[in-house]
Design an enzyme around this catalytic site. Structure first.
Site, PDB file in Angstrom:
ATOM      1  N   ASP A  12     -21.423   6.712 -56.149  1.00  0.00           N
ATOM      2  CA  ASP A  12     -21.251   6.060 -54.637  1.00  0.00           C
ATOM      3  C   ASP A  12     -22.621   5.187 -55.345  1.00  0.00           C
ATOM      4  OD1 ASP A  12     -19.558   6.504 -54.113  1.00  0.00           O
ATOM      5  OD2 ASP A  12     -20.369   8.640 -52.483  1.00  0.00           O
ATOM      6  N   HIS A  19     -20.239  12.503 -58.077  1.00  0.00           N
ATOM      7  CA  HIS A  19     -19.815  11.235 -57.252  1.00  0.00           C
ATOM      8  C   HIS A  19     -21.105  10.746 -56.535  1.00  0.00           C
ATOM      9  CE1 HIS A  19     -15.882  12.235 -57.641  1.00  0.00           C
ATOM     10  NE2 HIS A  19     -15.257  13.491 -57.142  1.00  0.00           N
ATOM     11  N   GLU A  78     -13.500   1.822 -57.236  1.00  0.00           N
ATOM     12  CA  GLU A  78     -14.296   0.908 -57.729  1.00  0.00           C
ATOM     13  C   GLU A  78     -13.615  -0.486 -57.893  1.00  0.00           C
ATOM     14  OE1 GLU A  78     -11.176   2.728 -61.042  1.00  0.00           O
ATOM     15  OE2 GLU A  78     -11.982   3.100 -58.547  1.00  0.00           O
TER      16      GLU A  78
END
Length: 344
Positions: A238, A234, A264
């Site tokens: 990011d 993750h 997203e």
């Protein structure tokens, strides 16, 4: 002095006011010290020299640290200065002790509201000192001041106290407004990407004039984003979102707005862009995103590429319908192979 003022301007609220207070105390001590020197009150001048050095030390300390002890010491030192001069040297006639009134709102501005005990301690000392100076009969003033000089001093003190009260209350309410604006800004911004959030984007759409079909909506969804999270984690996901936000921000012209709707998904409002122009720009955006490569921290040799599917629609007075069309167009772009823009 310029360096000091720069330091004042670049600090957080409370610290800035403490340094401003220190500067005011230095100026006031010099001003009244000069007056007492002209009157021949040598003992007061000598005492003012000691306080001047004390304020210089506290001011220097405030430039090196934002310690909450410094602002309390400034206030209490100033209070002790005016009370000593009043009680032992000149009496209550010139009204110098009235400065303790101005220190009460000053304490509210200078001392952090989280430190309630510290505030109450300073305010209590101000009230007790004011009452004692007005009512005490133990000490007689060493110096006698002519009535006309007393009138001038009292007028100066009254003006200064009024300036303190209104000035620091102005700073107090100005800070409330600043914090309110900051909270409003935070409520409109996505924390990760620093783009507008869904709420702010919808508010903008509500205020856009749709008298002619010149505005368009883009719905952008990053392709296979779940796989990026699953394969790289993750944190990398990011980083991809942040990189995409930079591309989208640079893509927008003046007056246009880009927002992260969630996950997203992003959206852009194109101003004065009818169908053909919007499709051309959306297609160009797809190609720009396709070329992006995001390095993985600690593994600079590994680069993550990504693409996006974009849905395009005209913005009409029926905002919900326009949003629905852009959303449908985006899903259609995914169904037809991704990494493309489709208009509905």
């Amino acid at each position: 002095m310029l360096q000091y003022l720069k330091a004042v301007g670049n600090t957080d609220y409370g610290v800035r006011e403490t340094r401003l207070l220190g500067l005011c105390l230095l100026i006031a001590t010099l001003s009244f010290g000069f007056i007492f020197y002209q009157l021949g009150f040598t003992a007061i001048v000598q005492m003012d020299c000691v306080y001047f050095l004390l304020y210089m030390g506290l001011l220097y300390g405030s430039l090196k640290s934002d310690s909450r002890i410094i602002n309390e010491l400034m206030l209490l030192s100033s209070l002790s200065q005016v009370l000593i001069i009043t009680i032992f040297f000149i009496g209550t006639g010139p009204g110098l002790h009235l400065y303790s009134i101005g220190m009460i709102p000053t304490a509210y501005v200078v001392i952090d509201p989280h430190y309630t005990k510290q505030r109450m301690r300073v305010i209590s000392c101000c009230i007790i000192g004011l009452v004692f100076a007005e009512t005490q009969t133990f000490f007689s003033p060493i110096y006698t001041i002519a009535e006309n000089i007393q009138y001038i001093l009292k007028a100066s003190v009254t003006f200064s106290v009024s300036f303190m009260v209104f000035g620091f209350y102005y700073l107090f309410f100005n800070d409330i407004e600043r914090q309110s604006n900051m909270l409003k800004h935070l409520s409109e911004i996505d924390e990760l990407t620093q783009l507008a959030n869904r709420r702010h984007f919808m508010n903008v759409l509500d205020n856009v004039s749709c008298s002619s079909k010149q505005h368009s909506l883009l719905f952008i969804d990053l392709d296979h984003f779940k796989l990026i999270n699953d394969n790289y984690g993750h944190i990398v996901g990011d980083d991809v979102l942040i990189d995409a936000s930079r591309v989208l921000r640079d893509f927008c012209s003046d007056g246009e707005i880009v927002a992260r709707l969630g996950g997203e998904e992003f959206a852009i409002l194109l101003i004065n862009n009818p169908r053909q122009s919007a499709i051309a720009r959306a297609t160009s955006l797809c190609k720009s995103i396709e070329t992006r490569q995001v390095p993985i921290k600690g593994k600079s040799e590994v680069l993550v590429s990504y693409t996006a599917s974009i849905g395009v629609s005209n913005l009409t007075n029926d905002i919900n319908h326009s949003l629905s069309l852009a959303d449908d167009a985006m899903y259609l772009a995914k169904q037809q192979g991704r990494n493309q823009a489709i208009f509905l």
